[in-house]
Design a protein around this motif. Structure first.
Motif, PDB file in Angstrom:
ATOM      1  N   GLU A  61      -3.584  13.600   3.005  1.00 23.48           N
ATOM      2  CA  GLU A  61      -4.694  12.841   3.581  1.00 23.48           C
ATOM      3  C   GLU A  61      -4.797  11.464   2.921  1.00 23.48           C
ATOM      4  O   GLU A  61      -4.581  11.344   1.706  1.00 23.48           O
ATOM      5  N   PRO A  62      -5.087  10.419   3.699  1.00 23.69           N
ATOM      6  CA  PRO A  62      -5.123   9.052   3.151  1.00 23.69           C
ATOM      7  C   PRO A  62      -6.016   8.907   1.926  1.00 23.69           C
ATOM      8  O   PRO A  62      -5.637   8.239   0.955  1.00 23.69           O
ATOM      9  N   GLU A  63      -7.206   9.527   1.956  1.00 24.00           N
ATOM     10  CA  GLU A  63      -8.103   9.393   0.809  1.00 24.00           C
ATOM     11  C   GLU A  63      -7.498  10.047  -0.431  1.00 24.00           C
ATOM     12  O   GLU A  63      -7.536   9.487  -1.537  1.00 24.00           O
ATOM     13  N   THR A  64      -6.941  11.224  -0.237  1.00 27.87           N
ATOM     14  CA  THR A  64      -6.309  11.930  -1.352  1.00 27.87           C
ATOM     15  C   THR A  64      -5.090  11.172  -1.859  1.00 27.87           C
ATOM     16  O   THR A  64      -4.858  11.066  -3.071  1.00 27.87           O
ATOM     17  N   ALA A  65      -4.305  10.628  -0.922  1.00 28.24           N
ATOM     18  CA  ALA A  65      -3.112   9.866  -1.298  1.00 28.24           C
ATOM     19  C   ALA A  65      -3.484   8.653  -2.139  1.00 28.24           C
ATOM     20  O   ALA A  65      -2.817   8.338  -3.136  1.00 28.24           O
ATOM     21  N   SER A  66      -4.534   7.972  -1.753  1.00 28.20           N
ATOM     22  CA  SER A  66      -4.981   6.792  -2.514  1.00 28.20           C
ATOM     23  C   SER A  66      -5.429   7.191  -3.919  1.00 28.20           C
ATOM     24  O   SER A  66      -5.115   6.513  -4.912  1.00 28.20           O
ATOM     25  N   GLU A  67      -6.144   8.312  -4.011  1.00 26.24           N
ATOM     26  CA  GLU A  67      -6.608   8.771  -5.318  1.00 26.24           C
ATOM     27  C   GLU A  67      -5.436   9.175  -6.212  1.00 26.24           C
ATOM     28  O   GLU A  67      -5.396   8.832  -7.407  1.00 26.24           O
ATOM     29  N   VAL A  68      -4.473   9.886  -5.635  1.00 25.33           N
ATOM     30  CA  VAL A  68      -3.298  10.297  -6.401  1.00 25.33           C
ATOM     31  C   VAL A  68      -2.511   9.074  -6.867  1.00 25.33           C
ATOM     32  O   VAL A  68      -2.070   9.001  -8.022  1.00 25.33           O
ATOM     33  N   ALA A  69      -2.316   8.111  -5.972  1.00 20.51           N
ATOM     34  CA  ALA A  69      -1.582   6.895  -6.331  1.00 20.51           C
ATOM     35  C   ALA A  69      -2.274   6.149  -7.469  1.00 20.51           C
ATOM     36  O   ALA A  69      -1.627   5.644  -8.388  1.00 20.51           O
ATOM     37  N   GLU A  70      -3.602   6.085  -7.404  1.00 19.58           N
ATOM     38  CA  GLU A  70      -4.357   5.422  -8.471  1.00 19.58           C
ATOM     39  C   GLU A  70      -4.147   6.136  -9.804  1.00 19.58           C
ATOM     40  O   GLU A  70      -3.947   5.489 -10.845  1.00 19.58           O
ATOM     41  N   GLN A  71      -4.167   7.454  -9.801  1.00 19.22           N
ATOM     42  CA  GLN A  71      -3.975   8.222 -11.026  1.00 19.22           C
ATOM     43  C   GLN A  71      -2.565   8.036 -11.576  1.00 19.22           C
ATOM     44  O   GLN A  71      -2.365   7.901 -12.792  1.00 19.22           O
ATOM     45  N   ILE A  72      -1.592   8.030 -10.702  1.00 17.88           N
ATOM     46  CA  ILE A  72      -0.203   7.851 -11.136  1.00 17.88           C
ATOM     47  C   ILE A  72      -0.013   6.494 -11.785  1.00 17.88           C
ATOM     48  O   ILE A  72       0.666   6.353 -12.809  1.00 17.88           O
ATOM     49  N   HIS A  73      -0.651   5.468 -11.230  1.00 18.56           N
ATOM     50  CA  HIS A  73      -0.462   4.099 -11.724  1.00 18.56           C
ATOM     51  C   HIS A  73      -1.258   3.806 -12.995  1.00 18.56           C
ATOM     52  O   HIS A  73      -1.169   2.692 -13.523  1.00 18.56           O
ATOM     53  N   ARG A  74      -1.987   4.772 -13.495  1.00 22.53           N
ATOM     54  CA  ARG A  74      -2.671   4.560 -14.772  1.00 22.53           C
ATOM     55  C   ARG A  74      -1.676   4.498 -15.930  1.00 22.53           C
ATOM     56  O   ARG A  74      -1.971   3.940 -16.975  1.00 22.53           O
ATOM     57  N   ASP A  75      -0.491   5.090 -15.731  1.00 23.71           N
ATOM     58  CA  ASP A  75       0.559   5.056 -16.745  1.00 23.71           C
ATOM     59  C   ASP A  75       1.787   4.381 -16.129  1.00 23.71           C
ATOM     60  O   ASP A  75       2.323   4.867 -15.136  1.00 23.71           O
ATOM     61  N   ILE A  76       2.215   3.269 -16.716  1.00 28.41           N
ATOM     62  CA  ILE A  76       3.286   2.477 -16.119  1.00 28.41           C
ATOM     63  C   ILE A  76       4.595   3.260 -16.044  1.00 28.41           C
ATOM     64  O   ILE A  76       5.321   3.187 -15.048  1.00 28.41           O
TER      65      ILE A  76
END
Length: 235
Positions: free
Chosen positions: A114-129
């Protein structure tokens, strides 16, 4: 209640040793047996022959070193190309974190999230380079930066496997036998290798074994015929 325990293992198919080892063993068997067949045909050496043994050991040494050098260069170049792409992806993430996060979210959405979930997951992943680079590399060009094949492992695997395979057709000559036993032993070894490879593929053992045996037999027959022709011409 369903059993949630997961207890299974997968073969290591990306460690850099399986392909060169398999290819090295097959190549050693086929190329050296074919070389011996050609020399035997050209010199009419039906039994223990110094020329055949010399050709066999020369083929073993030359082929093993050639395979090792080729595998090392090939795998090293592939790993260096992968490292270049990973470094490029890291620069892009550092230069445009918002755009890269949105790109990852879009890729996850395309996978059915789901787009909302995908955005949240992407944000979490990008917290660590480092994590972000690894995920982008896997999603965009199928590379795990922490699991690149080792050139040295590939070279050593290829060298050892080729040497063992190439020694098989020489062994009967060292024991006082001739061409026919050497070819039979090599064909049996090819069948065993082909059958063994199917343990990590979807093919049946008999299919893999017979396929390698028939391909090897074709190589021996053709090379023996070439040896007969060249030997007759030189005679």
């Amino acid at each position: 209640m369903a059993d949630l325990d997961v207890d299974h293992e997968h073969a290591d198919v990306t460690g850099g040793w399986l392909r060169p080892a398999v290819f090295g063993a097959m190549d050693g068997l086929v190329s050296n047996a074919a070389l011996i067949a050609g020399v035997a045909g050209g010199t009419r050496a039906a039994t223990d022959s110094s020329s055949v043994v010399l050709a066999g050991f020369a083929g073993l040494a030359a082929g093993a070193f050639s395979m090792a050098v080729g595998e090392y260069t090939s795998v090293a170049s592939q790993s260096e190309a992968a490292e270049f792409e990973v470094a490029k992806e890291r620069r892009e993430i550092l230069a445009n974190p918002v755009g890269e996060t949105a790109e990852l979210a879009a890729m996850l959405t395309d996978k059915g999230i789901e787009p909302e979930t995908a955005s949240e997951v992407a944000e979490q992943i990008h917290r660590d380079i480092d994590n972000a680079v690894a995920v982008h590399a896997m999603e965009e060009f199928g590379i795990d930066p922490d699991d690149l094949a080792s050139p040295m492992v590939a070279a050593l695997s290829s060298f050892a496997a080729f040497a063992v395979g190439a020694f098989v057709p020489v062994l009967p000559y060292l024991l006082g036998f001739g061409l026919a036993p050497a070819m039979v032993l090599t064909l049996l070894a090819l069948f065993a290798c082909g059958a063994l490879v199917t343990r990590v593929t979807s093919r049946s053992w008999w299919y893999g074994g017979f396929r390698q045996m028939l391909l090897g037999l074709a190589a021996f027959v053709i090379t023996y015929a070439v040896g007969l022709g060249v030997g007759a011409g030189l005679g």
